[in-house]
Design a protein around this motif. Structure first.
Motif, PDB file in Angstrom:
ATOM      1  N   VAL A 442     -11.236 126.018   2.210  1.00 62.72           N
ATOM      2  CA  VAL A 442      -9.858 124.896   1.348  1.00 62.72           C
ATOM      3  C   VAL A 442      -9.319 124.670   2.432  1.00 62.72           C
ATOM      4  O   VAL A 442      -8.869 123.215   2.602  1.00 62.72           O
ATOM      5  CB  VAL A 442      -9.713 125.470   0.287  1.00 62.72           C
ATOM      6  N   LYS A 443      -8.596 125.485   3.208  1.00 59.82           N
ATOM      7  CA  LYS A 443      -7.459 125.280   4.350  1.00 59.82           C
ATOM      8  C   LYS A 443      -8.388 124.353   5.280  1.00 59.82           C
ATOM      9  O   LYS A 443      -8.375 123.142   5.962  1.00 59.82           O
ATOM     10  CB  LYS A 443      -6.860 125.747   5.017  1.00 59.82           C
ATOM     11  N   GLN A 444      -9.834 124.933   5.794  1.00 64.99           N
ATOM     12  CA  GLN A 444     -10.192 124.682   7.010  1.00 64.99           C
ATOM     13  C   GLN A 444     -10.497 122.725   6.307  1.00 64.99           C
ATOM     14  O   GLN A 444     -10.761 121.807   6.759  1.00 64.99           O
ATOM     15  CB  GLN A 444     -11.632 125.055   7.128  1.00 64.99           C
ATOM     16  N   ARG A 445     -11.525 122.538   5.321  1.00 66.82           N
ATOM     17  CA  ARG A 445     -11.499 121.300   4.685  1.00 66.82           C
ATOM     18  C   ARG A 445     -10.982 120.411   4.254  1.00 66.82           C
ATOM     19  O   ARG A 445     -11.271 119.025   4.719  1.00 66.82           O
ATOM     20  CB  ARG A 445     -12.659 121.743   3.742  1.00 66.82           C
ATOM     21  N   TYR A 446      -9.337 120.817   3.780  1.00 68.61           N
ATOM     22  CA  TYR A 446      -8.770 120.346   4.397  1.00 68.61           C
ATOM     23  C   TYR A 446      -7.336 120.235   4.931  1.00 68.61           C
ATOM     24  O   TYR A 446      -6.194 121.207   4.561  1.00 68.61           O
ATOM     25  CB  TYR A 446      -8.119 119.846   2.570  1.00 68.61           C
TER      26      TYR A 446
END
Length: 491
Positions: A442-446
């Motif tokens: 989730v953090k890498q995607r956003y």
């Protein structure tokens, strides 16, 4: 072209309706030098546009050579065609069209200038003997000009086709660089880079879900698609508002307003659709093989993560958070300049719960009891974690069981307690990797979830809601991540 007489002190100009004629300088060096001397301008040298008006010439009887109107007329028509062709080529190069036949004259006064030789003989300082030579010089100039042009045939159809092809190529280049629906429609990599979504079909589905709720947004410069794209780029790439303002050609205030409004719409529309607590039957039906034997009643795998923020949370929001959760000594060592979230992940790999953010000094137990996770548990459910979150008693109060994978732990059913043998260390590692993989994804995607969070996002977005704008952003990011269906199930 407007011509002005170059003789010193003469102000005559070629204007519509004038009866004056204007003459070019002869090519013959000797004759040309005599004309320059007649102009009487020290150090002056004529160029291709230099002209003498007819007031400085003396009329003389026509020479026998000039008494051939048929030859002159043919020559004039030929040069008129050449000049018309050159004019058409120039206009096409400027992207304009020319109406008329190929041989149409663009400057009739220029033709009059060419043919007027028969009415003039020499300048006021020239002799009658020079007149015939001047006329012959002008005639030779015409013939030379036509001969040079006629050697290179011009195909205007090919030129026009080349210009159209170049124009189309430029349009396609601009379209590829733009941030529009058509530029993303057939480019999955571009969609993934700017939005985090796997392809245009998923992006189009999100747009379809949100569009009915965007009618109240008044934004004359950005379409609904651009408003969604701008917001996703803000979450995905963590771009500054000024950067987005430049990219979309709007003011910074428009970007700020659009992001806040779109996040609120996505929170109320998209999050309930994509982040939800599955039924027990659905969980057991799709339970991964890794848990089917050891924890067949596993309902959720929980953990906490933090996000730093730039400035201290506003006093009003800080008071709201202190009222919702009570700090404990267990969290005293945690930094105050982070927001702490509790996340629940299904064994299948999707986010099923995410709490609101609280100050980082809050204990795991206080966070769990105040975020609403416990209300979703049913008697007999198993809550799995890779470390002790000190929530076993709170989970037991709901008739559920809290288990720490790979270690001795307490199992609490109502008021009875007992100890179970330790699970294998590989199970602990598997559970930890599972949760870490989802949070990391989730953090890498956003990238906005990596922080630091800007202070305007940490205040409550609505008076009737305890959620700040950043709380909604975290939930929206989890919802979008679930739509990608790329989180692997627990192995």
């Amino acid at each position: 072209m407007v011509h002005t007489c170059v003789v010193a002190g003469c102000r005559n100009r070629r204007t519509p309706g004038t009866t004056l004629s204007f003459y070019r300088f002869p090519r013959d060096p000797e004759r040309k030098q005599r004309w320059i001397a007649a102009v009487n301008r020290e150090g002056w040298v004529p160029n291709d546009g230099s002209r003498l008006c007819s007031t400085h010439f003396i009329s003389a009887p026509l020479s026998p050579e000039m008494k051939e109107p048929a030859a002159l007329e043919i020559l004039d028509k030929q040069e008129a065609r050449v000049e018309a062709a050159n004019a058409l080529l120039f206009l096409q190069g400027q992207g304009r069209s020319v109406v008329g036949e190929r041989g149409q004259e663009e400057h009739p006064e220029e033709r009059e200038q060419e043919a007027i030789v028969e009415e003039s003989a020499s300048s006021s300082l020239s002799t009658d003997e020079d007149d015939d030579e001047d006329d012959e010089s002008m005639s030779d100039s015409k013939k030379g000009s036509f001969a040079q042009t006629s050697d290179v045939p011009i195909n205007f159809d090919d030129i026009l086709k080349a210009l159209k092809k170049e124009n189309q190529s430029l349009r396609e280049s601009v379209e590829k660089m733009s941030l529009s629906e058509s530029s993303l429609k057939n480019d999955a990599e571009k969609v993934k880079f700017y939005t985090g979504l796997p392809n245009y079909f998923v992006l189009e589905t999100v747009m379809w879900l949100l569009a009915p709720h965007m009618d109240g947004m008044k934004n004359v410069k950005l379409s609904k698609f651009q408003q969604l794209l701008l917001t996703l780029m803000r979450l995905r790439l963590d771009l500054r508002n000024q950067d987005l303002a430049y990219r979309f050609g709007v003011k910074v205030g428009t970007v700020t307003r659009t992001v806040h409004q779109m996040v609120s719409i996505m929170s109320s529309t998209l999050v309930p659709t994509a982040v939800f607590w599955p039924s027990r039957a659905e969980l057991r039906k799709n339970l991964p093989a890794a848990l089917r034997t050891s924890h067949p009643d596993c309902a959720v795998i929980v953990d906490c993560f933090t996000v730093p923020f730039e400035e201290p949370v506003s006093r009003g929001n800080q008071q709201q958070q202190q009222q919702r959760v009570v700090p404990s000594c267990q969290g005293a060592g945690t930094s105050y300049n982070v927001l702490k979230y509790l996340i629940g992940v299904a064994p299948q790999g999707v986010v099923t719960f995410v709490s609101r953010g609280v100050l980082g000094n809050v204990s795991d137990k206080s966070l769990a009891e105040g975020c609403g996770l416990l209300c979703k548990l049913l008697p007999g459910d198993v809550v799995l974690a890779s470390r002790d979150l000190d929530i076993a008693d709170s989970v037991a109060a709901r008739g559920a069981l809290f288990k720490i994978a790979g270690s001795y732990q307490r199992e609490v059913y109502g008021s009875s307690e007992g100890a179970l043998p330790a699970d294998t260390s590989s199970e602990t590692a598997s559970v930890q990797r599972h949760v870490d993989r989802v949070i990391s994804m989730v953090k890498q995607r956003y990238a906005m979830l990596t922080g630091p969070v800007e202070s305007p996002f940490t205040t409550a977005s609505e008076r009737t809601s305890n959620l700040s704008t950043f709380d909604k952003i975290v939930q929206v990011a989890c919802a979008l991540n679930n739509l990608c269906i790329s989180a692997a199930p627990l192995e």
